[in-house]
Scaffold this active site. Structure first.
Site, PDB file in Angstrom:
ATOM      1  N   CYS A   8       0.854  -1.180   0.000  1.00 20.59           N
ATOM      2  CA  CYS A   8       0.000   0.000   0.000  1.00 20.59           C
ATOM      3  C   CYS A   8       0.898   1.241   0.000  1.00 20.59           C
ATOM      4  O   CYS A   8       1.918   1.260   0.665  1.00 20.59           O
ATOM      5  CB  CYS A   8      -0.947   0.099   1.191  1.00 20.59           C
ATOM      6  SG  CYS A   8      -2.115  -1.265   1.301  1.00 20.59           S
ATOM      7  N   LYS A  45       5.945  -4.617  -4.548  1.00 15.37           N
ATOM      8  CA  LYS A  45       7.404  -4.575  -4.430  1.00 15.37           C
ATOM      9  C   LYS A  45       7.863  -4.597  -2.980  1.00 15.37           C
ATOM     10  O   LYS A  45       8.885  -5.158  -2.649  1.00 15.37           O
ATOM     11  CB  LYS A  45       7.924  -3.317  -5.114  1.00 15.37           C
ATOM     12  CG  LYS A  45       9.426  -3.301  -5.170  1.00 15.37           C
ATOM     13  CD  LYS A  45       9.931  -2.562  -6.361  1.00 15.37           C
ATOM     14  CE  LYS A  45      11.397  -2.824  -6.557  1.00 15.37           C
ATOM     15  NZ  LYS A  45      11.690  -4.152  -7.066  1.00 15.37           N
ATOM     16  N   LYS A  64      11.785 -14.923 -11.890  1.00 17.07           N
ATOM     17  CA  LYS A  64      11.515 -13.810 -12.803  1.00 17.07           C
ATOM     18  C   LYS A  64      10.442 -14.200 -13.816  1.00 17.07           C
ATOM     19  O   LYS A  64       9.548 -13.428 -14.114  1.00 17.07           O
ATOM     20  CB  LYS A  64      12.770 -13.381 -13.588  1.00 17.07           C
ATOM     21  CG  LYS A  64      13.804 -12.582 -12.867  1.00 17.07           C
ATOM     22  CD  LYS A  64      13.427 -11.164 -12.531  1.00 17.07           C
ATOM     23  CE  LYS A  64      12.715 -11.063 -11.228  1.00 17.07           C
ATOM     24  NZ  LYS A  64      13.414 -11.065  -9.994  1.00 17.07           N
ATOM     25  N   GLU A  98       7.010 -14.486 -12.036  1.00 18.09           N
ATOM     26  CA  GLU A  98       6.483 -13.208 -11.558  1.00 18.09           C
ATOM     27  C   GLU A  98       5.836 -12.390 -12.659  1.00 18.09           C
ATOM     28  O   GLU A  98       4.780 -11.827 -12.464  1.00 18.09           O
ATOM     29  CB  GLU A  98       7.637 -12.346 -10.991  1.00 18.09           C
ATOM     30  CG  GLU A  98       8.080 -12.696  -9.618  1.00 18.09           C
ATOM     31  CD  GLU A  98       9.215 -11.787  -9.156  1.00 18.09           C
ATOM     32  OE1 GLU A  98       9.150 -11.304  -8.038  1.00 18.09           O
ATOM     33  OE2 GLU A  98      10.179 -11.564  -9.916  1.00 18.09           O
ATOM     34  N   ASN A 146      -1.577   1.928   5.806  1.00 13.61           N
ATOM     35  CA  ASN A 146      -0.761   0.862   5.222  1.00 13.61           C
ATOM     36  C   ASN A 146      -0.336  -0.025   6.388  1.00 13.61           C
ATOM     37  O   ASN A 146       0.166   0.474   7.381  1.00 13.61           O
ATOM     38  CB  ASN A 146       0.458   1.498   4.527  1.00 13.61           C
ATOM     39  CG  ASN A 146       1.548   0.502   4.224  1.00 13.61           C
ATOM     40  OD1 ASN A 146       1.278  -0.670   3.988  1.00 13.61           O
ATOM     41  ND2 ASN A 146       2.778   0.959   4.223  1.00 13.61           N
ATOM     42  N   GLY A 147      -0.572  -1.331   6.255  1.00  9.92           N
ATOM     43  CA  GLY A 147      -0.209  -2.244   7.346  1.00  9.92           C
ATOM     44  C   GLY A 147      -1.360  -3.177   7.652  1.00  9.92           C
ATOM     45  O   GLY A 147      -2.272  -3.333   6.840  1.00  9.92           O
ATOM     46  N   TRP A 169      -2.786  -2.593  -1.753  1.00 12.15           N
ATOM     47  CA  TRP A 169      -2.521  -4.013  -2.000  1.00 12.15           C
ATOM     48  C   TRP A 169      -3.393  -4.740  -0.990  1.00 12.15           C
ATOM     49  O   TRP A 169      -3.181  -4.639   0.216  1.00 12.15           O
ATOM     50  CB  TRP A 169      -1.043  -4.326  -1.784  1.00 12.15           C
ATOM     51  CG  TRP A 169      -0.684  -5.731  -2.166  1.00 12.15           C
ATOM     52  CD1 TRP A 169      -0.385  -6.177  -3.415  1.00 12.15           C
ATOM     53  CD2 TRP A 169      -0.569  -6.866  -1.294  1.00 12.15           C
ATOM     54  NE1 TRP A 169      -0.098  -7.525  -3.373  1.00 12.15           N
ATOM     55  CE2 TRP A 169      -0.211  -7.975  -2.095  1.00 12.15           C
ATOM     56  CE3 TRP A 169      -0.748  -7.073   0.072  1.00 12.15           C
ATOM     57  CZ2 TRP A 169      -0.014  -9.249  -1.571  1.00 12.15           C
ATOM     58  CZ3 TRP A 169      -0.565  -8.338   0.594  1.00 12.15           C
ATOM     59  CH2 TRP A 169      -0.192  -9.415  -0.235  1.00 12.15           C
ATOM     60  N   ARG A 200       3.906  -0.429  -4.811  1.00 15.11           N
ATOM     61  CA  ARG A 200       3.569  -0.980  -3.493  1.00 15.11           C
ATOM     62  C   ARG A 200       2.220  -1.692  -3.470  1.00 15.11           C
ATOM     63  O   ARG A 200       1.833  -2.271  -2.462  1.00 15.11           O
ATOM     64  CB  ARG A 200       3.546   0.153  -2.449  1.00 15.11           C
ATOM     65  CG  ARG A 200       4.835   0.906  -2.350  1.00 15.11           C
ATOM     66  CD  ARG A 200       4.732   2.018  -1.339  1.00 15.11           C
ATOM     67  NE  ARG A 200       4.585   1.485  -0.002  1.00 15.11           N
ATOM     68  CZ  ARG A 200       5.594   1.171   0.787  1.00 15.11           C
ATOM     69  NH1 ARG A 200       6.821   1.343   0.365  1.00 15.11           N
ATOM     70  NH2 ARG A 200       5.389   0.701   1.997  1.00 15.11           N
ATOM     71  N   HIS A 259      15.815 -36.361  -9.526  1.00 16.16           N
ATOM     72  CA  HIS A 259      15.018 -36.807  -8.379  1.00 16.16           C
ATOM     73  C   HIS A 259      13.588 -36.270  -8.454  1.00 16.16           C
ATOM     74  O   HIS A 259      12.944 -36.076  -7.421  1.00 16.16           O
ATOM     75  CB  HIS A 259      15.687 -36.372  -7.074  1.00 16.16           C
ATOM     76  CG  HIS A 259      17.045 -36.986  -6.895  1.00 16.16           C
ATOM     77  ND1 HIS A 259      17.233 -38.323  -6.635  1.00 16.16           N
ATOM     78  CD2 HIS A 259      18.282 -36.438  -6.994  1.00 16.16           C
ATOM     79  CE1 HIS A 259      18.532 -38.572  -6.557  1.00 16.16           C
ATOM     80  NE2 HIS A 259      19.194 -37.440  -6.778  1.00 16.16           N
ATOM     81  N   GLU A 291      16.483 -17.741  -9.322  1.00 12.50           N
ATOM     82  CA  GLU A 291      16.105 -16.361  -9.631  1.00 12.50           C
ATOM     83  C   GLU A 291      15.531 -16.268 -11.052  1.00 12.50           C
ATOM     84  O   GLU A 291      14.565 -15.535 -11.296  1.00 12.50           O
ATOM     85  CB  GLU A 291      17.331 -15.443  -9.437  1.00 12.50           C
ATOM     86  CG  GLU A 291      17.152 -13.984  -9.794  1.00 12.50           C
ATOM     87  CD  GLU A 291      16.047 -13.271  -9.026  1.00 12.50           C
ATOM     88  OE1 GLU A 291      15.517 -13.804  -8.044  1.00 12.50           O
ATOM     89  OE2 GLU A 291      15.681 -12.170  -9.472  1.00 12.50           O
TER      90      GLU A 291
HETATM   91  C1  G6P Z   1       8.641  -8.780  -2.866  1.00 12.13           C
HETATM   92  C2  G6P Z   1       9.195  -8.260  -4.169  1.00 12.13           C
HETATM   93  C3  G6P Z   1      10.471  -9.004  -4.525  1.00 12.13           C
HETATM   94  C4  G6P Z   1      11.473  -8.898  -3.388  1.00 12.13           C
HETATM   95  C5  G6P Z   1      10.872  -9.366  -2.069  1.00 12.13           C
HETATM   96  C6  G6P Z   1      11.769  -9.026  -0.903  1.00 12.13           C
HETATM   97  O1  G6P Z   1       8.194 -10.077  -3.038  1.00 12.13           O
HETATM   98  O2  G6P Z   1       8.232  -8.397  -5.198  1.00 12.13           O
HETATM   99  O3  G6P Z   1      11.032  -8.445  -5.691  1.00 12.13           O
HETATM  100  O4  G6P Z   1      12.585  -9.661  -3.689  1.00 12.13           O
HETATM  101  O5  G6P Z   1       9.629  -8.712  -1.830  1.00 12.13           O
HETATM  102  O6  G6P Z   1      11.859  -7.629  -0.803  1.00 12.13           O
HETATM  103  P1  G6P Z   1      13.065  -6.828  -0.193  1.00 12.13           P
HETATM  104  O7  G6P Z   1      12.688  -5.396  -0.368  1.00 12.13           O
HETATM  105  O8  G6P Z   1      13.153  -7.231   1.244  1.00 12.13           O
HETATM  106  O9  G6P Z   1      14.275  -7.198  -0.945  1.00 12.13           O
END
Ligand code: G6P
Length: 614
Positions: A2, A609, A491, A494, A100-101, A74, A27, A510, A487
């Site tokens: 948020c 994010k 990606k 996501e 927010n929270g 969010w 956010r 396995h 990773e």
């Molecule tokens: C969310 C974001 C990711 C990020 C993760 C951890 O899931 O979408 O891109 O890696 O949070 O966030 P941070 O700010 O702690 O790296």
């Protein structure tokens, strides 16, 4: 999660708020809303969907006023509907609030308020706050700022809150606990509030980051006043923002993610700047230098993180154990905090976080601190909560990352962990001077090599075209390339919504091997190094089952080229630095596939994010 923006001053609040909300959409983007006070009227505009929806919705109305609050959501409690959008308003229509929270005890508070006659319109936890403030205000006959302060002592959970009341059209009140809030101090007695500094930077560089359980009382034309939740007055600590506006714009790229991928030669360079001097054979991490002996002598270094940052931590584990010969454990912050981990003052817990605000990572640090461990941070956002609660830390200096899928923040984290591993190894004497110097020279050359990897973009776009309709994908790597495989898979998931899994190449047999057929793309990191031959065998196993191989190889490789359906070459480098190069083709690949599938690259569905809820 948020985003919050607010303004009080002489200017038109609405354009400032909308522009700010767009900057904070990373956010969350489930719904958006604004409340403005205009001529003694409190007007609320809100709707489901992105900020652009709200803008369109408001375009036919007269959204005027020089004081206002805005929110991009969010969803946690209640689906993303118009009614659940913030701001929430008191029953008499005088008070509006954004949040927010998460209010953890919202249900108990809600039942109590319902008994007292309050009617709830939304399913959110936030609406509890607005009725609670109203209730206390009326019962105790206090103004809404005081009522908010009193209300917070009944609240369990995390919050960043901004409230306005039409009965006090010259004031706004804000509070924070575990969710970030920044106050920008304008030049004309005006104030800007936001979840981070990005909506503020174009108006002022003077900011105050609210601390936990601090309440800001903001009156146009007067000085910012801060209070603790117990009503003790506190002195605002004004800081100068170092952020530049250009860093927040797309700069000619179609998406932030593409811009951020291409920024990596510079962001890695910025992370190295002033810290690495290959000619003089020196690595200095100023932020943690007083803690390096502690790290060398520690029982264990425990790296805690979430998401992409957790993948960077895994690379860090390989690097630090290999070079500095110190025990490292990598933990998901969310698991660590609830596992009653065994910790002592001989442990060093290092949080890795782009935003520096992730709720689980913060909580893991707080737990570690309570058990006496030393806590350090590797963050990207300067002034973020994690960077402020840790004993010491280093910034990654990747610059603002706006695309929800992390790219340049990841490579900057890996760069920083590489510097850390080298510095610890050198101080400990676990690396020979010759090898140390070779690695420094190699590391210094990485930004130029990243540029070369970016030149493969056109080829990767072609590969993307071939696999854009895949429903599953497998990513394989060994050693420190295993986290790169994780990773890569993350990606793709996501931003293109293709199911993908990352696996250590040898583990494929396995389980995942059962999935392989002629429709399954398998992305493999098969660069030269210790496990090259082993990875070649894994590639054979995939080919024997007709899987499609897309391999990242070292420039000039011929063996894998003969077996693979496609190869992407990356420049030769020392094996431990391969993650910094091999991750980039995967970022580009996911980007192109997502664009081809018409996905929203910068704001993928359901994601945010900055995850400030657990
Ligand atoms: C969310 C974001 C990711 C990020 C993760 C951890 O899931 O979408 O891109 O890696 O949070 O966030 P941070 O700010 O702690 O790296």
């Amino acid at each position: 999660m948020c985003g919050i923006v607010a303004y009080i001053g002489k200017k038109d609040a609405f354009p400032i708020i909308i522009k700010g909300l767009k900057r904070l959409e990373y956010r969350g983007y489930d719904s958006a809303g604004v409340a403005l006070i205009d001529n003694g009227q409190l007007n609320i505009y809100k709707c489901a969907g992105k900020v652009a929806n709200l803008e369109e919705f408001i375009s036919e109305k007269n959204a005027e006023g020089t004081i206002g609050i805005g929110h991009t959501r969010w969803a946690t409690h209640g689906p993303p509907t118009d009614v659940n959008a913030h701001p929430h308003i008191s029953m008499d229509g005088s008070l509006a609030l954004i949040h927010n929270g998460i209010i953890e005890n919202y249900d108990a508070l809600k039942q109590e308020l319902i008994k007292q006659g309050y009617v709830f319109k939304s399913e959110t936890d936030t609406e509890v706050l607005v009725h609670l403030v109203d209730n206390i205000g009326k019962k105790e006959k206090v103004w809404f700022g005081e009522a908010l302060r009193m209300a917070l002592s009944h609240v369990v959970g995390a919050y960043a809150i901004v409230a306005i009341s039409k009965d006090f059209p010259n004031q706004m009140v804000a509070a924070r606990k575990s969710s970030p809030l920044v106050v920008g101090i304008g030049e004309e007695g005006d104030f800007y509030l936001a979840s981070d500094a990005t909506p503020i930077v174009e108006y002022t560089k003077q900011v105050v980051y609210l601390e936990d359980e601090e309440i800001a009382v903001i009156k146009f034309g007067e000085e910012l006043k801060l209070f603790s939740i117990n009503d003790e007055e506190k002195r605002p600590y004004i800081q100068q923002l170092e952020m530049e506006l250009e860093a927040l714009e797309k700069g000619g790229y179609e998406h932030f993610m593409l811009k951020e991928i291409h920024e990596q030669p510079r962001s890695i360079q910025d992370c190295l700047r002033g810290r690495l001097n290959a000619q003089e054979g020196r690595v200095t991490l100023g932020g943690i230098k007083d803690y390096e002996q502690k790290m060398i002598q520690a029982n264990r270094l425990i790296l805690v993180a979430c998401g992409t940052s957790w993948h960077a931590a895994l690379v860090g584990e390989y690097l630090i154990e290999d070079l500095a010969r110190i025990n490292v454990e990598v933990e998901y912050a969310s698991e660590f905090r609830y596992r009653n981990p065994i910790l002592s003052e001989n442990d060093v817990v290092i949080a890795i976080s782009q935003s520096g605000e992730t709720a689980d990572t913060m909580a893991a640090l707080e737990l570690a601190k309570s058990k006496g461990a030393t806590i350090l941070g590797i963050c990207n956002v300067v002034g973020s909560s994690i960077s402020r609660i840790t004993d010491a830390g280093s910034y990654t200096h990747a610059g603002p990352e706006i695309g929800v899928a992390s790219t340049k923040a990841f490579t900057a984290q890996v760069t920083l962990l590489t510097l850390m591993a080298l510095s610890l190894a050198h101080k400990k004497g676990s690396i020979s001077e010759t090898n140390f110097r070779i690695l420094l020279t190699e590391l210094e050359a990485i930004p130029e090599k990243v540029k070369k990897v970016l030149e493969t973009n056109a080829k990767i776009e072609q590969i993307a075209l071939e696999y854009k309709d895949a429903t599953n994908a497998l990513y394989l790597g060994r050693g420190s390339s295993f986290p790169v495989a994780l990773e890569g898979a993350l990606k793709l998931k996501e931003i293109s919504y293709i199911h993908a899994e990352g696996y250590p190449a040898a583990e494929m047999k396995h389980g995942p091997i059962a999935l392989i057929d002629e429709n399954m793309p398998v992305f493999v990191i098969a660069t030269k190094g210790n496990s090259y031959e082993k990875v070649v065998s894994n590639i054979q196993e995939v080919k024997a089952r007709k899987g499609k191989i897309i391999a990242i190889v070292t420039e000039g490789d011929t063996q894998v080229r003969e077996m693979a359906d496609h190869v992407i070459e990356i420049p030769e480098t020392n094996e431990i630095l391969v993650p910094l190069l091999a991750t980039i083709p995967f970022q580009l690949l996911s980007y192109h596939i997502a664009v081809m599938r018409n996905c929203n690259v910068d704001q993928p569905r359901n994601l945010a994010k900055s995850v400030t809820v657990e």
